[in-house]
Design an enzyme around this catalytic site. Structure first.
Site, PDB file in Angstrom:
ATOM      1  N   CYS A 257      -0.717  -0.092  -0.509  1.00 40.32           N
ATOM      2  CA  CYS A 257      -0.399   0.128   0.907  1.00 40.32           C
ATOM      3  C   CYS A 257      -0.335  -1.198   1.640  1.00 40.32           C
ATOM      4  O   CYS A 257      -1.274  -2.000   1.588  1.00 40.32           O
ATOM      5  CB  CYS A 257      -1.451   1.040   1.534  1.00 40.32           C
ATOM      6  SG  CYS A 257      -1.236   1.257   3.319  1.00 40.32           S
ATOM      7  N   PHE A 258       0.753  -1.442   2.346  1.00 39.88           N
ATOM      8  CA  PHE A 258       0.963  -2.769   2.905  1.00 39.88           C
ATOM      9  C   PHE A 258       0.112  -3.081   4.131  1.00 39.88           C
ATOM     10  O   PHE A 258       0.038  -4.216   4.567  1.00 39.88           O
ATOM     11  CB  PHE A 258       2.431  -3.059   3.188  1.00 39.88           C
ATOM     12  CG  PHE A 258       3.238  -1.997   3.908  1.00 39.88           C
ATOM     13  CD1 PHE A 258       2.664  -1.067   4.764  1.00 39.88           C
ATOM     14  CD2 PHE A 258       4.621  -1.937   3.733  1.00 39.88           C
ATOM     15  CE1 PHE A 258       3.430  -0.123   5.436  1.00 39.88           C
ATOM     16  CE2 PHE A 258       5.407  -0.999   4.392  1.00 39.88           C
ATOM     17  CZ  PHE A 258       4.791  -0.089   5.246  1.00 39.88           C
TER      18      PHE A 258
END
Length: 204
Positions: free
Chosen positions: A46-47
């Site tokens: 997840c960025f």
């Protein structure tokens, strides 16, 4: 935001994307960094949390989250969560090489996630969460390969991280940008101060 999408289980279309007709999405990143700066892209799950980790690094002058390495032009978050476009959630890091050694960025990358799990980081499952270093220069590629080999000896497990040329970067929707610094779902802002080592709490 759909938690099914966040977990990589969004609705799928019947026909996967055809990579043979994807010249634009698979082309190189033609954006230009600021004078004297360099780009690199990292995918590490997840960025949101990955971006915050790089925001805190001295010498990093800009971060943006987005989508790359996929087959669809101008994808949306829902598109990439379908699992059919093969995009990766990435952070594009702009940094000043005079103030930030590339190896420092690589250290942050390895420390932030588990590079031995294929298409998964914790509860986030799907090709969009794969591990990758996407380089812009031969020097970055060489350093990434050497760092991978060192890290593999340390972990004594097979590293599955991609090390590939950077492709066209599609900036993610505005609400994803600096998501944790802005407070995330619950409004608890997390520090972006350079050198901060507070634990990063990633929440929707």
């Amino acid at each position: 935001m759909s938690w099914l999408n966040k977990l990589g289980f969004g609705a799928r279309t019947d026909t996967p994307m055809d990579s043979s007709s994807s010249a634009i999405p698979q082309g190189p990143d033609t954006d230009i960094p600021a004078p004297g700066q360099q780009f690199v892209q990292f995918g590490a799950g997840c960025f949101w949390g990955v971006e915050l980790a790089f925001q805190r690094v001295p010498g990093v002058t800009k971060t943006e989250v987005g989508y790359s390495q996929g087959y669809l032009d101008n994808p949306t978050y829902e598109d990439i969560c379908s699992g059919n476009t093969f995009h990766s959630e990435v952070v594009r890091v702009q940094y000043d090489p005079k103030e930030c050694n590339f190896d420092t960025l690589l250290d942050v990358f390895w420390d932030r996630h588990d590079p031995t799990t294929l298409n998964r980081q914790g509860n986030d499952v799907g090709t969009q969460y794969r591990s990758g270093i996407y380089f812009y220069t031969p020097e970055q590629e060489k350093a990434a390969l050497e760092a991978r080999d060192r890290q593999q000896k340390i972990l004594n497990r097979n590293i599955v991280s991609e090390i590939l040329p950077a492709k066209k970067f599609y900036r993610a929707e505005e609400y994803h940008q600096q998501y944790l610094a802005k407070g995330g779902r619950f409004g608890f802002r997390q520090s972006v101060e350079k050198g901060c080592n507070d634990p990063i709490r990633c929440y929707g």
